[in-house]
Design a protein around this motif. Structure first.
Motif, PDB file in Angstrom:
ATOM      1  N   THR A  24      44.393  31.005  38.902  1.00  0.00           N
ATOM      2  CA  THR A  24      45.154  32.220  39.227  1.00  0.00           C
ATOM      3  C   THR A  24      45.386  32.445  40.717  1.00  0.00           C
ATOM      4  O   THR A  24      46.499  32.775  41.127  1.00  0.00           O
ATOM      5  N   VAL A  25      44.353  32.285  41.536  1.00  0.00           N
ATOM      6  CA  VAL A  25      44.442  32.693  42.946  1.00  0.00           C
ATOM      7  C   VAL A  25      45.445  31.861  43.755  1.00  0.00           C
ATOM      8  O   VAL A  25      46.234  32.439  44.529  1.00  0.00           O
ATOM      9  N   ILE A  70      46.828  46.084  37.539  1.00  0.00           N
ATOM     10  CA  ILE A  70      47.076  44.692  37.927  1.00  0.00           C
ATOM     11  C   ILE A  70      46.132  44.257  39.039  1.00  0.00           C
ATOM     12  O   ILE A  70      45.599  43.140  39.021  1.00  0.00           O
ATOM     13  N   LEU A  71      45.900  45.139  39.994  1.00  0.00           N
ATOM     14  CA  LEU A  71      44.970  44.826  41.086  1.00  0.00           C
ATOM     15  C   LEU A  71      43.564  44.622  40.544  1.00  0.00           C
ATOM     16  O   LEU A  71      42.864  43.678  40.934  1.00  0.00           O
ATOM     17  N   PHE A  72      43.153  45.469  39.614  1.00  0.00           N
ATOM     18  CA  PHE A  72      41.833  45.338  39.010  1.00  0.00           C
ATOM     19  C   PHE A  72      41.722  44.038  38.214  1.00  0.00           C
ATOM     20  O   PHE A  72      40.683  43.362  38.251  1.00  0.00           O
ATOM     21  N   ALA A  73      42.783  43.681  37.497  1.00  0.00           N
ATOM     22  CA  ALA A  73      42.781  42.438  36.719  1.00  0.00           C
ATOM     23  C   ALA A  73      42.631  41.221  37.629  1.00  0.00           C
ATOM     24  O   ALA A  73      41.953  40.251  37.284  1.00  0.00           O
ATOM     25  N   ASN A  74      43.254  41.275  38.798  1.00  0.00           N
ATOM     26  CA  ASN A  74      43.129  40.169  39.754  1.00  0.00           C
ATOM     27  C   ASN A  74      41.753  40.113  40.386  1.00  0.00           C
ATOM     28  O   ASN A  74      41.212  39.019  40.613  1.00  0.00           O
ATOM     29  N   LEU A  75      41.194  41.276  40.675  1.00  0.00           N
ATOM     30  CA  LEU A  75      39.832  41.309  41.216  1.00  0.00           C
ATOM     31  C   LEU A  75      38.843  40.757  40.209  1.00  0.00           C
ATOM     32  O   LEU A  75      37.870  40.084  40.578  1.00  0.00           O
ATOM     33  N   TYR A  76      39.088  41.007  38.925  1.00  0.00           N
ATOM     34  CA  TYR A  76      38.192  40.534  37.884  1.00  0.00           C
ATOM     35  C   TYR A  76      38.133  39.004  37.823  1.00  0.00           C
ATOM     36  O   TYR A  76      37.062  38.424  37.610  1.00  0.00           O
ATOM     37  N   VAL A  77      39.276  38.337  38.006  1.00  0.00           N
ATOM     38  CA  VAL A  77      39.274  36.864  37.926  1.00  0.00           C
ATOM     39  C   VAL A  77      38.866  36.221  39.252  1.00  0.00           C
ATOM     40  O   VAL A  77      38.631  35.009  39.298  1.00  0.00           O
ATOM     41  N   ALA A  78      38.777  37.017  40.326  1.00  0.00           N
ATOM     42  CA  ALA A  78      38.450  36.456  41.642  1.00  0.00           C
ATOM     43  C   ALA A  78      37.020  36.749  42.084  1.00  0.00           C
ATOM     44  O   ALA A  78      36.346  35.868  42.644  1.00  0.00           O
ATOM     45  N   ILE A  79      36.534  37.965  41.831  1.00  0.00           N
ATOM     46  CA  ILE A  79      35.241  38.373  42.389  1.00  0.00           C
ATOM     47  C   ILE A  79      34.035  37.766  41.663  1.00  0.00           C
ATOM     48  O   ILE A  79      33.127  37.244  42.328  1.00  0.00           O
ATOM     49  N   PRO A  80      33.947  37.808  40.309  1.00  0.00           N
ATOM     50  CA  PRO A  80      32.770  37.203  39.660  1.00  0.00           C
ATOM     51  C   PRO A  80      32.528  35.733  40.043  1.00  0.00           C
ATOM     52  O   PRO A  80      31.377  35.366  40.314  1.00  0.00           O
ATOM     53  N   PRO A  81      33.569  34.862  40.097  1.00  0.00           N
ATOM     54  CA  PRO A  81      33.305  33.492  40.543  1.00  0.00           C
ATOM     55  C   PRO A  81      32.756  33.402  41.964  1.00  0.00           C
ATOM     56  O   PRO A  81      32.031  32.449  42.284  1.00  0.00           O
TER      57      PRO A  81
END
Length: 312
Positions: free
Chosen positions: A77-78, A274-285
């Motif tokens: 995604t990123v 949408i911002l929260f959805a992107n943070l979800y796929v970026a921050i945990p990893p």
């Protein structure tokens, strides 16, 4: 020809985060930093687990799987997000969109299954410490890994064909930064009830069942821990589960919040979702290797040793 192009569109347009177009560059910088941290942290973690023989245990093997899956999740995604925000390349091919969607959901289901396997590992280690090596043999671990991969693949693959069967004649503009199953399906003018019910059934039958089994595992773990007579033994047993519990909370809490917000939070602005959805796929990893580095003594010691040797 028009009907054929509807069923086989050449590309889609990923808008990004509607309403925040003016600060896309700055948002991209933040996500770039998070992505670099995720890549470096997970690669260092994988390196330590591979080269250090003391970390060749089932728990760390599952942790290496989690790190690999986190790399897939963030890489799916990123980079496209950064390409969109910095270079203005909003176009994504239909096959590229389906590929991104597949790896996004595949890694999510994989992460959930790995966290369940890690909970089972802690359950056996604490409730049956003397039989740990006989329960989790290399053969059993290989079977678990194959089962995790096959389950994740077989669950997500039908979603690809459910999207390929739909016509996309109405619009090809996706108000998001990446392709996800229901988001792409909603572009179609056809009936998408099958897509909706399939996505809902996967959530309930697969992810929710993983959460329930993880909760059951930790219920048995807590019962076994509080039956220990020594306070030191209790603390040691609980400390081995601390990092895993933190990762579980970081993974499932925002996931369920995002799902509930999309379903019922109609008053929440779209750009926030949408911002929260992107943070979800970026921050945990990015945070997972940090949590395990801080909470797990063996990894912390090997990490310090690695960088002290490099300085010498």
């Amino acid at each position: 020809m028009y009907n054929l192009s509807c069923y086989n569109p050449s590309s889609f347009i990923l808008v990004g985060i509607p309403g925040l177009e003016k600060i896309h560059i700055w948002i991209g910088i933040a996500f770039c930093v998070i992505y670099v941290v995720a890549i470096m942290g997970n690669c260092i973690l994988l390196y330590l687990i591979v080269v250090e023989h003391s970390l060749h245990e089932p728990m760390f093997f599952f942790l290496s799987m989690l790190a690999t899956t986190d790399l897939i999740l963030s890489t799916a995604t990123v980079p496209k997000l950064l390409n969109n925000f910095w270079l203005g390349d909003q176009e994504i091919t239909f096959s590229g969109c389906l590929t991104q969607m597949f790896f996004l959901h595949f890694s999510f289901i994989m992460d959930s299954a790995i966290l369940l396997a890690m909970a089972f590992d802690r359950y056996v280690a604490i409730c049956f410490p003397l039989r740990y090596s006989t329960f989790l043999t290399p053969r059993v671990i290989i079977k678990l890994v194959v089962g995790i991969v096959v389950r994740s693949f077989s669950v997500i693959l039908p979603a690809v064909f459910l999207l390929k069967r739909l016509p996309y004649c109405r619009t090809r503009v996706i108000p998001h930064t990446y392709c996800e199953h229901i988001g792409v399906a909603r572009l179609s003018s056809a009936d998408i009830s099958i897509n909706i019910w399939y996505g809902f059934s996967v959530l309930v039958m697969i992810v929710l069942s993983d959460v329930i089994f993880i909760a059951i595992s930790y219920a048995f773990i807590l019962r076994a821990v509080f039956q220990l007579s020594s306070q030191g033994a209790r603390q040691k047993a609980l400390s081995t589960c601390g990092s895993h519990v933190c990762v579980i909370l970081m993974f499932y809490t925002p996931a369920f919040f995002s799902i509930l917000a999309h379903r019922f939070g109609h008053s929440v602005p779209r750009h926030v979702l949408i911002l929260f959805a992107n943070l979800y796929v970026a921050i945990p990893p990015a945070l997972n290797p940090i949590v395990y580095g801080v909470k797990t003594k063996q990894i912390q010691e090997k990490f310090i040793l690695l960088f002290s040797l490099k300085k010498m």
